[in-house]
Design an enzyme around this catalytic site. Structure first.
Site, mmCIF file in Angstrom:
data_model
loop_
_atom_site.group_PDB
_atom_site.id
_atom_site.type_symbol
_atom_site.label_atom_id
_atom_site.label_comp_id
_atom_site.label_asym_id
_atom_site.label_seq_id
_atom_site.Cartn_x
_atom_site.Cartn_y
_atom_site.Cartn_z
ATOM 1 C CG LEU A 1 9.758 -17.366 -3.615
ATOM 2 C CD1 LEU A 1 9.271 -17.324 -2.173
ATOM 3 C CD2 LEU A 1 10.551 -16.089 -3.901
ATOM 4 C CD GLU B 1 2.663 -13.128 15.770
ATOM 5 O OE1 GLU B 1 2.596 -11.951 16.179
ATOM 6 O OE2 GLU B 1 2.209 -14.089 16.416
ATOM 7 C CG ASP C 1 -2.064 0.946 1.117
ATOM 8 O OD1 ASP C 1 -2.320 1.447 0.004
ATOM 9 O OD2 ASP C 1 -2.705 1.222 2.152
ATOM 10 N N GLY C 2 0.299 2.336 -0.539
ATOM 11 C CA GLY C 2 0.967 3.644 -0.474
ATOM 12 C C GLY C 2 1.539 4.124 -1.799
ATOM 13 C CG ASN C 3 2.025 1.434 -5.001
ATOM 14 O OD1 ASN C 3 2.847 1.288 -4.111
ATOM 15 N ND2 ASN C 3 1.621 0.444 -5.781
ATOM 16 C CG HIS D 1 0.174 1.615 -9.234
ATOM 17 N ND1 HIS D 1 -0.115 1.362 -7.916
ATOM 18 C CD2 HIS D 1 -0.930 2.254 -9.731
ATOM 19 C CE1 HIS D 1 -1.327 1.803 -7.629
ATOM 20 N NE2 HIS D 1 -1.838 2.356 -8.705
ATOM 21 C CD GLU E 1 -12.969 -5.052 -2.502
ATOM 22 O OE1 GLU E 1 -11.772 -5.410 -2.561
ATOM 23 O OE2 GLU E 1 -13.890 -5.824 -2.171
ATOM 24 N NE ARG F 1 -7.278 1.730 -6.366
ATOM 25 C CZ ARG F 1 -6.188 1.961 -5.661
ATOM 26 N NH1 ARG F 1 -5.114 2.437 -6.249
ATOM 27 N NH2 ARG F 1 -6.160 1.739 -4.372
ATOM 28 N NE ARG G 1 -1.379 6.620 1.272
ATOM 29 C CZ ARG G 1 -1.566 5.707 2.215
ATOM 30 N NH1 ARG G 1 -1.330 5.996 3.468
ATOM 31 N NH2 ARG G 1 -1.997 4.504 1.882
ATOM 32 C CD1 TRP G 2 7.372 6.563 -2.737
ATOM 33 C CD2 TRP G 2 6.940 6.905 -4.922
ATOM 34 N NE1 TRP G 2 8.576 6.645 -3.403
ATOM 35 C CE2 TRP G 2 8.336 6.848 -4.748
ATOM 36 C CE3 TRP G 2 6.431 7.104 -6.204
ATOM 37 C CZ2 TRP G 2 9.232 6.991 -5.805
ATOM 38 C CZ3 TRP G 2 7.318 7.256 -7.264
ATOM 39 C CH2 TRP G 2 8.708 7.192 -7.054
HETATM 40 C C1 FPP Z 1 -1.994 0.086 -3.372
HETATM 41 O O1 FPP Z 1 -1.509 1.415 -3.370
HETATM 42 C C2 FPP Z 1 -1.379 -0.692 -4.438
HETATM 43 C C3 FPP Z 1 -2.048 -1.271 -5.466
HETATM 44 C C4 FPP Z 1 -3.518 -1.154 -5.633
HETATM 45 C C5 FPP Z 1 -1.369 -2.001 -6.542
HETATM 46 C C6 FPP Z 1 -0.112 -2.749 -6.192
HETATM 47 C C7 FPP Z 1 0.565 -3.054 -7.456
HETATM 48 C C8 FPP Z 1 1.885 -2.963 -7.710
HETATM 49 C C9 FPP Z 1 2.920 -2.638 -6.719
HETATM 50 C C10 FPP Z 1 2.268 -3.162 -9.127
HETATM 51 C C11 FPP Z 1 3.157 -4.248 -9.450
HETATM 52 C C12 FPP Z 1 2.830 -5.581 -8.906
HETATM 53 C C13 FPP Z 1 3.490 -6.679 -9.315
HETATM 54 C C14 FPP Z 1 3.215 -7.962 -8.659
HETATM 55 C C15 FPP Z 1 4.488 -6.644 -10.388
HETATM 56 P P1 FPP Z 1 -2.557 2.615 -3.489
HETATM 57 O O2 FPP Z 1 -2.632 3.008 -4.918
HETATM 58 O O3 FPP Z 1 -3.854 2.225 -2.865
HETATM 59 O O4 FPP Z 1 -1.833 3.722 -2.638
HETATM 60 P P2 FPP Z 1 -2.510 4.903 -1.796
HETATM 61 O O5 FPP Z 1 -3.229 4.235 -0.643
HETATM 62 O O6 FPP Z 1 -1.351 5.731 -1.358
HETATM 63 O O7 FPP Z 1 -3.434 5.632 -2.712
#
Ligand code: FPP
Length: 246
Positions: free
Chosen positions: A134, A210, A22-24, A40, A70, A74, A26-27
């Site tokens: 793995l 955990e 999570d946090g893409n 992402h 969900e 988006r 915001r990043w």
């Molecule tokens: C949540 O951050 C993240 C996602 C919905 C997507 C995760 C996907 C990746 C990291 C892409 C690549 C994955 C693989 C396996 C190659 P958010 O967008 O909800 O962040 P926010 O809460 O800050 O808005």
């Protein structure tokens, strides 16, 4: 395992680590990008870092929450971009991952994925089927309640066909009908970006996991953060509902 890692060689490691990445968004915002997709994209580097760390520690199972049921709500641009990113990740990295013994698997309603992503996924799953170092399990179009609903439907069908009596239904009956029934429950669930939620992820399987929540945003998450989470796990007393040592 190299001695400079902050891991206690005397204590057990998690066999299965699950991550809510999570946090893409915001990043991306913090770095001045208008498009959340940049977050992402940067998050893919964190996926690679965590894969390296799991291989270093010989962790057997890694489940990543890559796209929830969900997430289809988006904006279309973001959904399309994420689907392309997943396909590109598989096309660009599967050769190396296969060489390293990674077995790719997926859980969720994979039939919902656009064709190019689903084909790349199916091909990568097939190519890596024999690998045993793995298991990388991608949760895609995944929702834990839906997984339990799907299991319930299959049980009802078996009862209807006379293959199973309601009185014979046990936890194992349900477990056996989950998307990846052979995979042991996660020992450690990591969530990045500080939210204190499980967000419909592996609800059945995390009963005794955990939890490790870090404020680090997913695109900033690297090997040291992963080792820190494992170190924290090693410091926990797992009791599974029992009493602790006297
Ligand atoms: C949540 O951050 C993240 C996602 C919905 C997507 C995760 C996907 C990746 C990291 C892409 C690549 C994955 C693989 C396996 C190659 P958010 O967008 O909800 O962040 P926010 O809460 O800050 O808005």
């Amino acid at each position: 395992m190299p001695g400079d890692l902050p891991i206690d060689p005397q204590k057990p490691l998690p066999r299965h680590v699950a991550i809510i990445m999570d946090g893409n968004g915001r990043w991306a915002q913090q770095h001045g990008y208008a498009a959340r997709l940049q977050g992402h994209r940067a998050g893919v580097e964190s996926v690679k870092a965590v894969l390296r760390a799991c291989q270093e520690l010989r962790i057997r199972y890694l489940t990543l929450f890559a796209f929830s049921t969900e997430n289809w709500k988006r904006p279309k641009d973001e959904v399309d971009g994420l689907m392309r990113l997943l396909r590109d990740f598989l096309v660009e990295n599967m050769g190396e991952l296969v060489e390293k013994g990674v077995r790719l698997r997926a859980i969720g309603h994979l039939q919902d994925l656009p064709d190019p992503t689903r084909h790349a996924l199916e091909e990568a799953i097939e190519r890596s089927r024999q690998n045993m170092a793995l298991d990388l399990i991608l949760a895609l179009s995944y929702g834990a309640r839906q997984e339990i609903v799907d299991a319930a439907r299959r049980i009802a069908e078996d009862v209807q066909r006379g293959l199973l009596r309601p009185s014979e239904i046990t936890e194992q009956t349900i477990q056996a009908r989950l998307y990846a029934p052979d995979v042991p429950d996660p020992d450690l669930l990591i969530r990045t970006s500080g939210e204190l939620r499980v967000s419909n992820f592996l609800l059945w399987q995390i009963s005794y996991a955990e939890l490790y929540i870090t404020p680090v945003l997913w695109p900033d998450f690297r090997e040291p953060h992963f080792y820190e989470a494992v170190r924290a796990f090693q410091g926990r007393q797992r009791r599974f509902g029992n009493v602790g040592p006297a």
